[in-house]
Design a protein around this motif. Structure first.
Motif, short mmCIF file in Angstrom:
data_model
loop_
_atom_site.label_atom_id
_atom_site.label_comp_id
_atom_site.label_asym_id
_atom_site.label_seq_id
_atom_site.Cartn_x
_atom_site.Cartn_y
_atom_site.Cartn_z
N UNK A 254 25.22 66.97 54.72
CA UNK A 254 25.50 68.39 54.43
C UNK A 254 25.87 68.59 52.97
N UNK A 255 25.36 69.69 52.39
CA UNK A 255 25.70 70.02 51.01
C UNK A 255 26.93 70.90 50.90
N UNK A 256 27.66 71.08 51.99
CA UNK A 256 28.99 71.64 51.86
C UNK A 256 29.86 70.65 51.11
N UNK A 257 30.73 71.17 50.23
CA UNK A 257 31.47 70.25 49.36
C UNK A 257 32.96 70.57 49.27
N UNK A 258 33.48 71.29 50.26
CA UNK A 258 34.92 71.56 50.20
C UNK A 258 35.73 70.32 50.54
N UNK A 259 35.12 69.36 51.26
CA UNK A 259 35.76 68.08 51.56
C UNK A 259 34.75 66.96 51.40
N UNK A 260 35.25 65.75 51.21
CA UNK A 260 34.36 64.59 51.08
C UNK A 260 34.25 63.89 52.42
N UNK A 261 33.03 63.47 52.78
CA UNK A 261 32.81 62.71 53.99
C UNK A 261 33.22 61.26 53.76
N UNK B 276 21.22 64.29 50.30
CA UNK B 276 20.09 64.44 51.23
C UNK B 276 18.74 64.27 50.56
N UNK B 277 17.73 63.99 51.40
CA UNK B 277 16.35 64.10 50.94
C UNK B 277 16.04 65.56 50.70
N UNK B 278 15.42 65.85 49.56
CA UNK B 278 15.05 67.22 49.23
C UNK B 278 13.55 67.47 49.36
N UNK B 279 12.80 66.43 49.73
CA UNK B 279 11.37 66.62 49.89
C UNK B 279 11.07 67.14 51.30
N UNK B 280 9.85 67.60 51.45
CA UNK B 280 9.35 68.08 52.75
C UNK B 280 8.39 67.05 53.28
N UNK C 183 17.03 78.24 38.84
CA UNK C 183 17.75 78.89 39.95
C UNK C 183 17.31 78.22 41.24
N UNK C 184 18.27 77.96 42.13
CA UNK C 184 17.91 77.39 43.43
C UNK C 184 18.88 77.83 44.51
N UNK C 185 18.37 77.84 45.74
CA UNK C 185 19.17 78.19 46.90
C UNK C 185 19.77 76.93 47.51
N UNK C 186 21.00 77.04 48.03
CA UNK C 186 21.67 75.93 48.70
C UNK C 186 22.08 76.38 50.10
N UNK C 187 21.84 75.52 51.10
CA UNK C 187 22.23 75.81 52.49
C UNK C 187 23.03 74.63 53.04
N UNK C 188 24.24 74.88 53.49
CA UNK C 188 25.07 73.78 53.98
C UNK C 188 24.74 73.36 55.41
N UNK C 189 24.01 74.19 56.16
CA UNK C 189 23.66 73.86 57.55
C UNK C 189 22.35 73.08 57.64
N UNK C 190 21.60 73.00 56.54
CA UNK C 190 20.31 72.31 56.56
C UNK C 190 20.52 70.81 56.38
N UNK C 191 19.97 70.02 57.29
CA UNK C 191 20.11 68.57 57.23
C UNK C 191 19.18 67.98 56.18
N UNK C 192 19.42 66.73 55.86
CA UNK C 192 18.55 65.98 54.95
C UNK C 192 17.10 66.10 55.38
N UNK C 193 16.24 66.53 54.45
CA UNK C 193 14.83 66.69 54.74
C UNK C 193 14.44 68.02 55.32
N UNK C 194 15.43 68.86 55.65
CA UNK C 194 15.14 70.17 56.24
C UNK C 194 15.32 71.31 55.24
N UNK C 195 15.28 71.01 53.96
CA UNK C 195 15.35 72.05 52.94
C UNK C 195 16.74 72.52 52.58
#
Length: 427
Positions: free
Chosen positions: A67-74, A239-243, A350-362
């Motif tokens: 996840x690209x949420x970053x309020x805490x570290x995994x 995460x993977x950022x490719x499709x 400019x880019x969009x960020x989504x914290x619910x999208x898993x690695x490889x899912x954009x």
């Protein structure tokens, strides 16, 4: 027996539409720049990674893989905000005599990978590699493990167990944070497409050390460019950022193109996105500007890959506009320096960020501010996004959000003067 999950299948959507207009800004670039210091008093700086008060622009971490949420570290992953030690072990097989030496294969990856991360982290992180000088012989033929990209879990488990057991006599695994297993590239059963990080649901314990993940390297010699930087990024929860197309056919680079090594190790501008740097702790509250709307804000952005001025600190490198509970727009400047020295185009990305999208899912999608043009056909992994950044004098309104980005100026030192206008929330 440890259970090792099957690789995920990654699917992405389509690139958002949009267009760019060239416009004379309402004030001259010089006057625009002079207002930055005054306007900055209306901006809110973002926090450091893992801080308990993450601030309004830091997306919360979710259960999504990487996840690209970053309020805490995994805490399941090592944080690259200090020096980390890695061991690189070279594996040979009874059915093949190696045609290269461990020294030659080590040079394929180091010091290049360490240099990549030193530059990307502004010297905040050091990857120290112990490359073993001899071959470690596996107990079975290379063909016995059925190595491939989508690897049978039981065969992969056998490979990992055999490799760690074979090396245990010469390697004290308790000393290392990261383990790289490099197979003889010329062995008949080795598939170069199988390089990846294997995450273990149940750690393998060696020398009293719980090994939670292993980087398995099956690259040709010489290998793909920046391949180990990409795989090591996964070790740091990126995460993977490719499709990955469902049928394995089609373009893999439609979401971020050349931008960020987690998209393509072949990219012209592989510097990790500013959002990734914020997550990893390489940017802190002094280098992240949170743009809270509605209204207009002026600020300056230094090129993301530029080294700090000698004796000075890292300047402002990222601006963020929160667009939803789990979404944000990120804005950063990319210049032909550091890891981005071969970039196709300089400008404001400019880019969009989504914290619910898993690695490889954009989880990240670059916004194409020039959708009717392409660039660097002879070098780019995805020419439609090679010219995505805005240049001086260009203005772009992000489809869907309505946020307007204007690039007014670029100083002699290379910093970009940017104006961001956030529209009023719809009623």
């Amino acid at each position: 027996m440890s259970r090792i999950p099957q690789p995920e299948v990654h699917v992405r959507g389509q690139q958002p539409p949009g267009g760019v207009e060239r416009a004379r800004l309402r004030a001259s670039a010089a006057a625009f720049t002079s207002l930055v210091a005054l306007a900055a008093t209306g901006l809110v700086a973002g926090p450091a990674v893992g801080a308990p008060t993450a601030g309004p622009c830091a997306l919360p971490r979710t259960a999504a893989h990487h996840s690209l949420g970053l309020d805490t570290w995994n805490g399941a992953y090592p944080k690259p905000a200090r020096s980390l030690d890695a061991v690189m072990i070279f594996l040979s097989f009874p059915d093949s005599e190696p045609l290269t030496t461990p020294e030659e294969l080590a040079a394929d990856h180091f010091p290049g990978t360490s240099d990549f991360f030193r530059r990307a982290s502004y010297g905040r992180f050091a990857l120290r590699a112990d490359t073993r000088p001899v071959w470690t012989t596996m107990p079975k033929a290379s063909t016995a493990y059925a190595i491939r990209r989508d690897w049978d879990a039981s065969k992969r488990t056998a490979y990992l167990r055999d490799a760690l057991a074979a090396a245990d006599g010469d390697v004290d695994f308790a000393r290392y944070d990261i383990v790289y297993l490099v197979a003889d590239p010329d062995a008949p059963g080795v598939d170069s497409d199988a390089t990846k990080v294997v995450n273990l649901e149940q750690p393998l314990t060696v020398d009293g050390k719980d090994i939670k993940r292993v980087v398995t390297v099956f690259e040709r010699h010489p290998p793909d460019r920046n391949v180990l930087a990409h795989e090591t990024g996964h070790v740091f929860d990126l995460p993977d950022l490719y499709h990955r197309p469902m049928d394995g056919k089609g373009d893999w680079d439609t979401h971020v193109g050349d931008w960020d090594v987690m998209g393509s190790q072949f990219g012209l501008a592989p510097e990790p996105f500013g959002w990734h740097k914020w997550k990893l702790g390489w940017l802190d509250r002094r280098q992240v500007t949170c743009v809270q709307g509605p209204g207009s804000r002026l600020f300056s952005l230094e090129p993301l890959a530029a080294s700090p001025v000698a004796g000075g600190s890292v300047g402002n490198r990222l601006a963020v506009v929160r667009t939803g509970v789990g979404t944000a727009l990120a804005i950063e400047a990319r210049g032909a320096t550091g890891n981005d020295q071969y970039t196709c185009k300089e400008g404001v990305l400019i880019y969009r960020v989504r914290n619910e999208a898993a690695s490889g899912d954009g989880p990240i999608e670059v916004v194409d501010t020039h959708p009717r043009s392409e660039a660097c056909w002879d070098r780019s992994v995805y020419p439609p996004l090679a010219d995505a950044p805005l240049g001086v004098g260009e203005t772009f309104t992000v489809p869907g959000e309505g946020t307007r980005v204007e690039v007014a100026d670029r100083t002699r030192a290379g910093a970009w003067t940017v104006k961001v206008t956030v529209p009023p929330a719809s009623s």
